[in-house]
Every structure is written in C-alpha cells, then in structure tokens.
Design a protein around this motif. Sequence first.
Motif, PDB file in Angstrom:
ATOM      1  N   PHE A   1       0.815  -1.213   0.000  1.00 44.26           N
ATOM      2  CA  PHE A   1       0.000   0.000   0.000  1.00 44.26           C
ATOM      3  C   PHE A   1       0.854   1.271   0.000  1.00 44.26           C
ATOM      4  O   PHE A   1       0.323   2.370   0.033  1.00 44.26           O
ATOM      5  N   LYS A   2       2.175   1.120  -0.022  1.00 46.31           N
ATOM      6  CA  LYS A   2       3.072   2.274   0.057  1.00 46.31           C
ATOM      7  C   LYS A   2       3.493   2.745  -1.324  1.00 46.31           C
ATOM      8  O   LYS A   2       3.494   1.976  -2.290  1.00 46.31           O
ATOM      9  N   GLU A   3       3.910   4.002  -1.382  1.00 46.17           N
ATOM     10  CA  GLU A   3       4.583   4.498  -2.564  1.00 46.17           C
ATOM     11  C   GLU A   3       6.032   4.003  -2.548  1.00 46.17           C
ATOM     12  O   GLU A   3       6.566   3.616  -1.512  1.00 46.17           O
TER      13      GLU A   3
ATOM     14  N   VAL B   1      13.523  -1.797 -10.264  1.00 42.76           N
ATOM     15  CA  VAL B   1      12.505  -2.683  -9.708  1.00 42.76           C
ATOM     16  C   VAL B   1      11.398  -1.836  -9.088  1.00 42.76           C
ATOM     17  O   VAL B   1      11.667  -1.004  -8.211  1.00 42.76           O
ATOM     18  N   ASP B   2      10.183  -2.043  -9.537  1.00 41.58           N
ATOM     19  CA  ASP B   2       9.033  -1.347  -8.951  1.00 41.58           C
ATOM     20  C   ASP B   2       8.544  -2.170  -7.762  1.00 41.58           C
ATOM     21  O   ASP B   2       7.683  -3.038  -7.899  1.00 41.58           O
ATOM     22  N   MET B   3       9.126  -1.892  -6.602  1.00 40.45           N
ATOM     23  CA  MET B   3       8.855  -2.719  -5.425  1.00 40.45           C
ATOM     24  C   MET B   3       7.392  -2.672  -5.009  1.00 40.45           C
ATOM     25  O   MET B   3       6.829  -3.675  -4.571  1.00 40.45           O
ATOM     26  N   GLY B   4       6.747  -1.518  -5.136  1.00 42.31           N
ATOM     27  CA  GLY B   4       5.348  -1.406  -4.731  1.00 42.31           C
ATOM     28  C   GLY B   4       4.447  -2.318  -5.530  1.00 42.31           C
ATOM     29  O   GLY B   4       3.601  -3.039  -4.981  1.00 42.31           O
ATOM     30  N   ALA B   5       4.629  -2.309  -6.861  1.00 44.54           N
ATOM     31  CA  ALA B   5       3.805  -3.163  -7.717  1.00 44.54           C
ATOM     32  C   ALA B   5       4.122  -4.639  -7.499  1.00 44.54           C
ATOM     33  O   ALA B   5       3.226  -5.493  -7.535  1.00 44.54           O
ATOM     34  N   ILE B   6       5.397  -4.956  -7.256  1.00 42.53           N
ATOM     35  CA  ILE B   6       5.768  -6.348  -6.984  1.00 42.53           C
ATOM     36  C   ILE B   6       5.114  -6.831  -5.690  1.00 42.53           C
ATOM     37  O   ILE B   6       4.602  -7.950  -5.607  1.00 42.53           O
ATOM     38  N   MET B   7       5.134  -5.987  -4.661  1.00 43.99           N
ATOM     39  CA  MET B   7       4.497  -6.349  -3.391  1.00 43.99           C
ATOM     40  C   MET B   7       2.996  -6.596  -3.584  1.00 43.99           C
ATOM     41  O   MET B   7       2.435  -7.563  -3.056  1.00 43.99           O
ATOM     42  N   ALA B   8       2.343  -5.729  -4.346  1.00 42.93           N
ATOM     43  CA  ALA B   8       0.911  -5.905  -4.603  1.00 42.93           C
ATOM     44  C   ALA B   8       0.649  -7.193  -5.377  1.00 42.93           C
ATOM     45  O   ALA B   8      -0.296  -7.930  -5.085  1.00 42.93           O
ATOM     46  N   CYS B   9       1.507  -7.472  -6.353  1.00 41.90           N
ATOM     47  CA  CYS B   9       1.370  -8.696  -7.142  1.00 41.90           C
ATOM     48  C   CYS B   9       1.538  -9.934  -6.273  1.00 41.90           C
ATOM     49  O   CYS B   9       0.787 -10.904  -6.400  1.00 41.90           O
ATOM     50  N   LEU B  10       2.512  -9.903  -5.366  1.00 41.39           N
ATOM     51  CA  LEU B  10       2.759 -11.048  -4.482  1.00 41.39           C
ATOM     52  C   LEU B  10       1.608 -11.261  -3.501  1.00 41.39           C
ATOM     53  O   LEU B  10       1.256 -12.394  -3.187  1.00 41.39           O
ATOM     54  N   VAL B  11       1.045 -10.169  -3.003  1.00 45.80           N
ATOM     55  CA  VAL B  11      -0.105 -10.297  -2.096  1.00 45.80           C
ATOM     56  C   VAL B  11      -1.257 -10.993  -2.796  1.00 45.80           C
ATOM     57  O   VAL B  11      -1.888 -11.922  -2.255  1.00 45.80           O
ATOM     58  N   MET B  12      -1.556 -10.573  -4.028  1.00 45.90           N
ATOM     59  CA  MET B  12      -2.642 -11.205  -4.784  1.00 45.90           C
ATOM     60  C   MET B  12      -2.311 -12.656  -5.130  1.00 45.90           C
ATOM     61  O   MET B  12      -3.198 -13.501  -5.243  1.00 45.90           O
ATOM     62  N   ALA B  13      -1.004 -12.953  -5.286  1.00 41.63           N
ATOM     63  CA  ALA B  13      -0.596 -14.308  -5.656  1.00 41.63           C
ATOM     64  C   ALA B  13      -0.726 -15.296  -4.499  1.00 41.63           C
ATOM     65  O   ALA B  13      -1.023 -16.476  -4.719  1.00 41.63           O
ATOM     66  N   ILE B  14      -0.487 -14.830  -3.263  1.00 39.32           N
ATOM     67  CA  ILE B  14      -0.517 -15.768  -2.134  1.00 39.32           C
ATOM     68  C   ILE B  14      -1.923 -15.979  -1.585  1.00 39.32           C
ATOM     69  O   ILE B  14      -2.159 -16.951  -0.851  1.00 39.32           O
ATOM     70  N   ILE B  15      -2.862 -15.106  -1.935  1.00 38.14           N
ATOM     71  CA  ILE B  15      -4.225 -15.238  -1.395  1.00 38.14           C
ATOM     72  C   ILE B  15      -4.865 -16.584  -1.734  1.00 38.14           C
ATOM     73  O   ILE B  15      -5.406 -17.255  -0.843  1.00 38.14           O
TER      74      ILE B  15
END
Length: 251
Positions: free
Chosen positions: A27-29, A230-244
């Motif tokens: 959720f961070k910039e 590396v766009d860390m924010g987008a990667i974090m969001a992608c990983l969150v959706m992937a582990i759900i």
Amino acid sequence: KAMLILLMLALSLIFVSPILLLLNSSFKELKEIYLDVLALPSHLGIDNYREAFEKLDFVHSFLNSLVITVVSTVLIILVSSMAAWVLVRYNTKASKVIFLLFAASMLIPFQCVMLPLVDFMSDLNLMNRPGIVFMYVGFGCSMSIVLYHGFIKNVPLDLEEAATLDGCSMVRLFFGIVFPLLKTITVTVAILNVMWIWNDFLLPYLVLDIKKYKTISIVVQYMKGSYGRVDMGAIMACLVMAIIPVVVFYL
C-alpha cells in the motif's frame, strides 16, 4: 505453560512478519518503501494493485496458474491414489520393485533432467499447457504415491473383501469405499502439490510460450525493468494477490 505460550507467540510473529511487511509495503509508494520499510503507509492507496493489473495482465496469468494447478493436482491425486492402492493390495515382487522406483525417483533433482525433458517434450509438440500438466503429473506422482502407499496399508482389508463378496466392481470398490477413507492424506497431498505447482517458476519458464501463457511466478519477474530498476510497490501488490489463493486453499 505461560512461558511456553509466550515463546510460541513470539515464534508465530517471527514467521508471520514477512507476510505483514509484504502487505504493509503493497500500500506504500516506492519512496516510502525505500525510506522506511517498517513504517505504516501514509495513506491506504491501491495504486500499486492497479499498476499490477494494468502492466502485467494479472487476470490472464492468474487464470493460467489456476487452470494448470487445479488440473495437475486433481490428476496427481487420482493417478497416485489408484496406483498406490494397487501396489499395496497386489503384494508381489514386481509391485515392490515399482514402488522402490517411485521412491528412488524422488532423489533425482529436476535440474538433472530438465534439458532432456524439454528436448523430448518439444519433439512431441507438448510445449504448452497440456504438456506442462502432463509433466507436473509425472513429477508429482512419486511423492504422492509414497504418501498414499503408507496410508493405504492402514485401511482394513476386511471392508474391501466384504464389498467384493457383495458384488462390488473394482472401480466402485475404490471410489465408493477406499477413496473416501483417504480424505486426510488426500488433503495433505493436495496442499503440498498446490503450493509447489502454484509457486513453480523454472518449469513454466522452460516449457510455456511466454507470449501466450504467463503464470503468476513468471509475471512477478516481469516487474523488473531495464538497468535493474525494480518497482517494489507493484511487486508487493502482485505477491499479495498471488498468495491469497494458496492461503485460502490451505485454510
């Protein structure tokens, strides 16, 4: 007892902390992530999630991973449970040798066979989704058969003999009597294979046409830009959706 509970709570926090950091950073910039990874976001924006959807065609890759994982896991459960049942009930020298071959194949790492495997599957024109499902079934059945084999030994043979005397066919005997008794080990086999197939990167990267079929694990790698950006924010969001999906399935 109180000290033990406190210790277990502390260990639980240690294991959960990476997931909490992942969720917090999603959720961070980008600037906030690099300045202080432990701080809470200044505002709960969904820009990272929107960017992950737009850049990576997340829905398409999610459906690819879902189809491959579900079909492969279902086939592994069916094939390995039936094979283990036959190997247990037909207790011959041949069945023992076959079981030992399945057990021994677990010792061979994938990296030893990946190049000849890709070459062989390419000759068969199976470098696609059906082909990768076929390969997952081949690799996943060894461990699953070993797990089912040990569990089926504890299933009473009297139940099967009584059903056979009542005129039960072999197919109905397995699916109507034996398989319902294998619920606990089936859940274990399903969880292990779902986690493995869903998170696998190397086999889909070698087999699938990246332009047509991207899986979740491949999509995450595409978040890395040129020159190491590396766009860390987008990667974090992608990983969150992937582990759900995996967390939901496990629960």
